[in-house]
Write a protein that holds these residues in place. Structure first.
Motif, PDB file in Angstrom:
ATOM      1  N   GLU A 250     -21.194  48.625  43.621  1.00  0.00           N
ATOM      2  CA  GLU A 250     -21.704  49.891  43.948  1.00  0.00           C
ATOM      3  C   GLU A 250     -20.668  50.989  42.892  1.00  0.00           C
ATOM      4  N   LEU A 251     -19.604  50.381  42.838  1.00  0.00           N
ATOM      5  CA  LEU A 251     -18.587  51.451  42.068  1.00  0.00           C
ATOM      6  C   LEU A 251     -18.601  51.104  40.474  1.00  0.00           C
ATOM      7  N   THR A 252     -18.737  52.601  39.927  1.00  0.00           N
ATOM      8  CA  THR A 252     -18.752  52.653  38.422  1.00  0.00           C
ATOM      9  C   THR A 252     -17.347  53.072  38.066  1.00  0.00           C
ATOM     10  N   ALA A 253     -16.598  52.006  37.450  1.00  0.00           N
ATOM     11  CA  ALA A 253     -15.212  52.135  37.089  1.00  0.00           C
ATOM     12  C   ALA A 253     -15.320  52.898  35.630  1.00  0.00           C
TER      13      ALA A 253
ATOM     14  N   ARG B 270     -18.519  43.416  30.025  1.00  0.00           N
ATOM     15  CA  ARG B 270     -19.175  44.849  30.235  1.00  0.00           C
ATOM     16  C   ARG B 270     -20.394  44.885  31.060  1.00  0.00           C
ATOM     17  N   THR B 271     -20.811  45.784  31.656  1.00  0.00           N
ATOM     18  CA  THR B 271     -22.095  45.888  32.512  1.00  0.00           C
ATOM     19  C   THR B 271     -23.223  46.183  31.492  1.00  0.00           C
TER      20      THR B 271
ATOM     21  N   GLY C 168     -13.901  57.547  35.354  1.00  0.00           N
ATOM     22  CA  GLY C 168     -14.788  56.735  34.192  1.00  0.00           C
ATOM     23  C   GLY C 168     -15.443  57.406  33.410  1.00  0.00           C
TER      24      GLY C 168
ATOM     25  N   SER D  20      -9.800  48.948  33.225  1.00  0.00           N
ATOM     26  CA  SER D  20     -11.159  48.328  33.199  1.00  0.00           C
ATOM     27  C   SER D  20     -11.652  48.566  31.776  1.00  0.00           C
TER      28      SER D  20
ATOM     29  N   ASP E  25     -17.826  54.705  32.909  1.00  0.00           N
ATOM     30  CA  ASP E  25     -19.307  55.434  33.119  1.00  0.00           C
ATOM     31  C   ASP E  25     -19.947  55.706  31.813  1.00  0.00           C
TER      32      ASP E  25
ATOM     33  N   ARG F 270     -20.049  50.576  29.843  1.00  0.00           N
ATOM     34  CA  ARG F 270     -19.935  50.979  31.144  1.00  0.00           C
ATOM     35  C   ARG F 270     -19.599  49.498  31.965  1.00  0.00           C
ATOM     36  N   LYS F 271     -18.881  49.802  32.943  1.00  0.00           N
ATOM     37  CA  LYS F 271     -18.363  48.769  33.842  1.00  0.00           C
ATOM     38  C   LYS F 271     -18.638  49.114  35.236  1.00  0.00           C
ATOM     39  N   CYS F 272     -19.264  48.318  35.880  1.00  0.00           N
ATOM     40  CA  CYS F 272     -19.497  48.638  37.443  1.00  0.00           C
ATOM     41  C   CYS F 272     -18.947  47.347  38.088  1.00  0.00           C
TER      42      CYS F 272
END
Ligand SMILES: Nc1ncnc2c1ncn2[C@@H]1O[C@H](COP(=O)(O)OP(=O)(O)OP(=O)(O)O)[C@@H](O)[C@H]1O
Ligand SMILES: [Mg+2]
Lengths: 303, 264
Positions: A18-21, A58-59, A213, A47, A23, A13-15
């Motif tokens: 607010e935006l989740t690029a 990475r998130t 995403g 991303s 998912d 996951r990469k945010c």
């Protein structure tokens, strides 16, 4: 499956705020394979790629490249990864040769070792006779080839291509494709993103189709098409059709002013209700573009 | 084939990667050497000629020395300030936003911190070169009276580093290239005029003097002048400490902010 996969992503996951690029995606890439990431603008392709070589962390989720975590082992990993980014980010003041020398320097290549490597590389992309040219004097296709060459200066084991052929003419695209095939032929693992389904069908052993995403599908291109679509597609302008065309009983997708009827046999298309005297549609095998359209109601290239 | 078919090579020592970035900037800069080097080299000399020789004929001693002798070290401090400030505002912004050079470098084994270090060291080296240039010319006219002036390039490096860090910090916040005008005219130009480089700060009202006492340039000028005239006071140690403290405080800020901007 021979050995561990070169890349293994789990719930990646990469945010950006607010935006989740990206998912929560899962995928694996095997050694020596050409793996494609397809998707429209903003799908999260770049991303995803950037996390592979630790350009950005990475998130959440798990990620392994050559069995290592890119976040902690980025420097070591990038010694065996080649990266072709989306833009032609060359040193514009320098010549072709100087660009390669400077980039080789980042890998610790110097002196004779570097000169020998350059002598090997330049003919590989047919850039030998432009070696002393400034970047500004090169065409877009040549600049792109140089960016690719630069990514190979250290003999990487994994090469990441972000839209290697976007905006190039057919001849330049073919040149780049042959280089990609040569790499996989030598056992190098290739990951590439593209908007072009013909490129993906031609090159990729396996691919994922991404949108917003998420991975919509994952598999070999011909198998994906065979699994999800009838064999044939008839592409017709909607103005050439009778108003009741939706009731023809054929599977279809409607996009803009085009209608894509789908069926297994050519004879099935006799049910298409053309207006009298109108132009007939184009019959062709179903492709990835059709699959993407079916999945998302949009096409890959124009948003 | 699997990934065990080869060994991951041991990484290069860090300094090699830092130096490879330094070398990249140096090569690009030397590609247009004359255009890059001549204007910033001549500018401080023109100031010394116009003010230190021309205007000074109407003046007596300034700070106990002739005005040209007073002014020369000021220019040895100003030259690195300007060079570093331009390089890390317009220069860095163009590399970051238009040429995407940082993106390219970060595709190689070079890490973000190594890349930034390489750039800062190059900008500071260039600053040192410019202060040395002023020193050599001015020295050949007999306006420098102390062997301590051999330290001028080192101080130029230090000053160059401060303004490089400051410039990077500003650039990390700027979205629109024209906005650098605010920084250069609003921050750097006042430092040029009000740091003791051109006239002794004692001429200013006390509150303004206090304000100038915050500027890093004031301390750099003090150090340069002491080395050129060869007149040392214990207070200079404090000046040096302030300059080093500026570097130490700016480094983590500049690094984290630029990282946020480029890497996200
Ligand atoms: N640095 C960033 N900061 C904020 N948002 C970002 C950043 N990079 C990408 N995004 C956003 O994340 C989403 C995915 O972007 P990404 O660049 O990964 O897409 P892409 O599939 O590569 O698209 P394209 O085909 O246009 O290159 C987009 O909505 C984009 O605006
Ligand atoms: Mg992209």
């Amino acid at each position: 499956m021979p050995g561990r996969p070169v890349i293994r992503a789990r719930n990646l996951r990469k945010c950006f705020g607010e935006l989740t690029a990206v998912d929560g995606i899962d995928f694996e890439v095997n050694a020596g394979e050409c793996f494609g990431i397809l998707g429209p603008n903003g799908a999260g392709k770049t991303s995803t790629m950037r996390m592979l070589y630790d350009f950005s962390p990475r998130t959440s989720g798990e990620l392994e490249v050559f069995g290592l975590d890119p976040v902690t082992e980025g420097v070591r990993l990038r010694q065996v990864i080649g990266v072709v980014q989306q833009s032609n980010n060359l040193d514009f003041e320098l010549t072709v040769r100087e660009n390669l020398e400077v980039y080789g320097g980042y890998y610790g290549l110097r002196g004779r070792q570097l000169r020998e490597r350059l002598a090997e590389l330049l003919p590989f992309m047919e850039l030998s006779d432009r070696a002393e040219a400034r970047i500004k004097q090169l065409s877009g296709g040549m600049q792109r080839r140089l960016v690719i060459l630069r990514a190979l200066v250290h003999k990487p084991r994994l090469v990441i291509f972000d839209e290697p052929t976007t905006g190039l003419d057919p001849q330049a695209r073919h040149q780049i494709w042959s280089v990609l095939r040569k790499l996989t032929g030598e056992g190098v693992t290739v990951v590439l993103t593209t908007h072009y389904m013909d490129e993906a069908e031609r090159l990729c052993d396996r691919l994922v189709i991404m949108d917003r995403g998420k991975i919509l599908h994952n598999g070999a291109p011909d198998r994906l098409i065979a699994e999800h679509l009838p064999r044939l597609v008839l592409e017709v302008g909607s103005r050439d059709l009778d108003g009741g065309w939706r009731e023809s009983g054929l599977a279809f997708e409607h996009y803009g002013d085009r209608v894509f009827f789908m069926a297994g046999e050519e004879s099935d298309f006799s049910r298409v209700p053309y207006l009298p005297g109108s132009r007939k549609g184009i019959l062709r095998p179903a492709n990835l573009e059709d699959l993407f359209l079916k999945l998302t109601g949009r096409t890959l290239i124009d948003e | 084939m699997s990934e065990t078919a080869f060994e991951l090579p041991a990484p290069q020592p860090m300094y090699r990667r830092v130096f490879s970035v330094w070398r990249r900037h140096q090569r690009v800069y030397f590609k247009f050497l004359l255009a890059n080097i001549l204007p910033p080299f001549l500018e401080p000399l023109m100031v010394i000629l116009a003010l230190g020789v021309g205007l000074a004929s109407y003046m007596g001693l300034v700070g106990g020395v002739s005005y040209a002798v007073f002014l020369a070290p000021g220019m040895m401090a100003a030259s690195p300030m300007w060079s570093s400030s331009f390089e890390t505002t317009y220069g860095t912004f163009i590399r970051m936003e238009y040429e995407k050079i940082y993106e390219a470098i970060l595709g190689s084994p070079v890490s973000f911190v190594e890349m930034l270090l390489g750039e800062l060291l190059w900008v500071a080296s260039k600053a040192a070169m410019f202060s040395l240039g002023v020193l050599l010319v001015v020295g050949s006219f007999g306006l420098v009276g102390s062997w301590w002036s051999l330290l001028v390039p080192l101080l130029g490096f230090l000053g160059g580093m401060i303004f490089a860090l400051l410039g990077i910090l500003v650039t990390s916040q700027v979205r629109e290239i024209n906005n650098f005008n605010f920084y250069l005219t609003g921050v750097i130009t006042p430092m040029y005029f009000f740091s003791g480089a051109i006239f002794p700060l004692e001429q200013l009202p006390i509150p303004l003097q206090h304000l100038c006492g915050v500027l890093p340039m004031t301390y750099l000028v003090g150090l340069m002048r002491a080395c050129c005239i060869g007149r040392f006071t214990p207070g200079l140690l404090l000046d040096l400490a302030v300059c080093l403290a500026y570097c130490a405080a700016l480094w983590p800020l500049a690094a984290s902010q630029l990282r946020k901007r480029i890497v996200v």
